[in-house]
Design a protein around this motif. Structure first.
Motif, short mmCIF file in Angstrom:
data_model
loop_
_atom_site.label_atom_id
_atom_site.label_comp_id
_atom_site.label_asym_id
_atom_site.label_seq_id
_atom_site.Cartn_x
_atom_site.Cartn_y
_atom_site.Cartn_z
N MET A 1 0.80 -1.18 0.08
CA MET A 1 -0.01 -0.03 -0.04
C MET A 1 0.80 1.20 0.08
O MET A 1 2.02 1.38 0.77
CB MET A 1 -1.04 -0.04 1.47
CG MET A 1 -1.80 1.07 1.27
SD MET A 1 -2.81 0.84 2.78
CE MET A 1 -2.88 2.71 3.18
N THR A 2 0.58 2.28 -0.72
CA THR A 2 1.50 3.33 -0.77
C THR A 2 0.71 4.57 -0.20
O THR A 2 -0.37 4.50 0.22
CB THR A 2 1.52 4.02 -2.26
OG1 THR A 2 0.22 4.31 -2.82
CG2 THR A 2 2.16 2.96 -3.12
N ASP A 3 1.51 5.24 0.48
CA ASP A 3 1.04 6.62 1.19
C ASP A 3 0.28 7.47 0.35
O ASP A 3 0.94 7.94 -0.78
CB ASP A 3 1.92 7.12 2.00
CG ASP A 3 2.72 6.49 3.37
OD1 ASP A 3 3.89 6.56 3.76
OD2 ASP A 3 1.65 5.72 3.79
N VAL A 4 -0.89 7.83 0.41
CA VAL A 4 -1.70 8.75 -0.46
C VAL A 4 -2.02 9.75 0.58
O VAL A 4 -2.63 9.64 1.78
CB VAL A 4 -2.94 7.94 -0.97
CG1 VAL A 4 -3.63 9.07 -1.86
CG2 VAL A 4 -2.59 6.90 -1.87
N PRO A 5 -1.65 10.92 0.25
CA PRO A 5 -2.18 12.38 0.89
C PRO A 5 -3.40 12.45 1.07
O PRO A 5 -4.26 11.99 0.24
CB PRO A 5 -1.53 13.35 0.08
CG PRO A 5 -0.38 12.76 -0.76
CD PRO A 5 -0.72 11.38 -1.00
N ALA A 35 9.80 13.65 8.30
CA ALA A 35 9.13 12.90 7.01
C ALA A 35 8.41 12.07 7.36
O ALA A 35 7.11 11.83 7.08
CB ALA A 35 10.23 12.40 6.17
N GLN A 36 8.70 11.04 8.47
CA GLN A 36 7.93 9.76 8.81
C GLN A 36 6.46 10.45 9.56
O GLN A 36 5.37 9.90 9.58
CB GLN A 36 8.64 8.93 9.77
CG GLN A 36 9.56 8.10 9.04
CD GLN A 36 10.32 7.11 9.89
OE1 GLN A 36 10.69 7.41 10.98
NE2 GLN A 36 10.46 5.79 9.51
N ARG A 37 6.75 11.48 10.42
CA ARG A 37 5.72 11.99 11.29
C ARG A 37 4.69 12.68 10.46
O ARG A 37 3.60 12.44 10.33
CB ARG A 37 6.34 12.97 11.97
CG ARG A 37 5.12 13.48 13.13
CD ARG A 37 5.70 13.97 14.44
NE ARG A 37 4.87 14.69 15.34
CZ ARG A 37 3.85 14.15 16.25
NH1 ARG A 37 3.76 12.84 16.16
NH2 ARG A 37 3.04 15.06 16.66
N LEU A 38 5.20 13.38 9.24
CA LEU A 38 4.15 14.12 8.36
C LEU A 38 3.39 12.86 7.75
O LEU A 38 2.22 13.14 7.38
CB LEU A 38 5.11 15.08 7.27
CG LEU A 38 5.83 16.10 7.92
CD1 LEU A 38 6.57 16.99 7.30
CD2 LEU A 38 4.70 17.26 8.80
N ALA A 39 4.18 12.06 7.17
CA ALA A 39 3.49 10.90 6.39
C ALA A 39 2.33 10.24 7.30
O ALA A 39 1.34 10.03 7.05
CB ALA A 39 4.55 9.90 5.99
N ALA A 40 2.89 9.93 8.72
CA ALA A 40 1.90 9.63 9.41
C ALA A 40 0.44 10.27 9.54
O ALA A 40 -0.49 9.93 10.04
CB ALA A 40 2.41 9.18 10.67
N HIS A 41 0.60 11.53 9.25
CA HIS A 41 -0.47 12.69 9.48
C HIS A 41 -1.22 12.97 8.21
O HIS A 41 -1.80 14.19 7.85
CB HIS A 41 -0.03 13.77 10.09
CG HIS A 41 0.19 13.52 11.86
ND1 HIS A 41 1.20 12.94 12.24
CD2 HIS A 41 -0.91 13.54 12.67
CE1 HIS A 41 1.07 12.70 13.48
NE2 HIS A 41 -0.29 13.19 13.73
N GLY A 42 -0.90 12.29 6.93
CA GLY A 42 -1.51 12.30 5.79
C GLY A 42 -0.74 13.18 4.74
O GLY A 42 -1.48 13.59 3.82
N PHE A 43 0.40 13.70 4.92
CA PHE A 43 0.98 14.57 4.19
C PHE A 43 1.93 13.60 2.99
O PHE A 43 2.52 14.35 2.16
CB PHE A 43 2.03 15.38 4.88
CG PHE A 43 1.34 16.51 5.65
CD1 PHE A 43 1.24 17.72 4.89
CD2 PHE A 43 1.04 16.13 6.83
CE1 PHE A 43 0.77 18.71 5.44
CE2 PHE A 43 0.31 17.49 7.45
CZ PHE A 43 0.38 18.57 6.65
#
Length: 121
Positions: A1-5, A35-43
């Motif tokens: 699964m990819t991170d999708v904003p 970067a990981q924290r931002l990704a975890a919050h939808g960025f």
């Protein structure tokens, strides 16, 4: 699964400085951890070419301070700390974003006393 904003990319870019400042409120972090924290919050997963120019800009503005931390068993890393000026900027800009969101909500809900052309009834 990819991170999708969760949000369209233009909004991510517009709020990225603020998001980076917000990611440092719990304590210092190195770039990858930010970067990981931002990704975890939808960025989405930010690449260094997006994140590091923001960190440099924030450091030049006095909002963050970067310190070199020697690695234990690996290379050292730059660790970013939120400065008092950065914390003040975060609170001020959050208030501005909230005010913008409130204004947009009011516009979307329609002003009770105006028409779509802005004329008062």
């Amino acid at each position: 699964m990819t991170d999708v904003p969760r949000w369209p990319m233009p909004w991510i870019r517009a709020g990225l400085d603020l998001a980076v400042l917000g990611s440092l409120t719990q304590g210092p972090r190195h770039g990858y951890a930010i970067a990981q924290r931002l990704a975890a919050h939808g960025f989405g997963l930010l690449k260094g070419g997006s994140l590091y120019p923001v960190l440099i800009r924030l450091e030049e503005a006095g909002s963050v301070e970067a310190l070199w931390v020697e690695g234990t068993g690996g290379p050292g890393k730059r660790e970013y700390h939120l400065t008092p000026a950065g914390r003040a900027r975060l609170h001020e800009e959050l208030a501005q974003w909230r005010e913008l969101a409130d204004t947009l909500s009011e516009m979307a809900d329609g002003d009770a006393g105006s028409t779509s052309t802005g004329e008062t009834r």
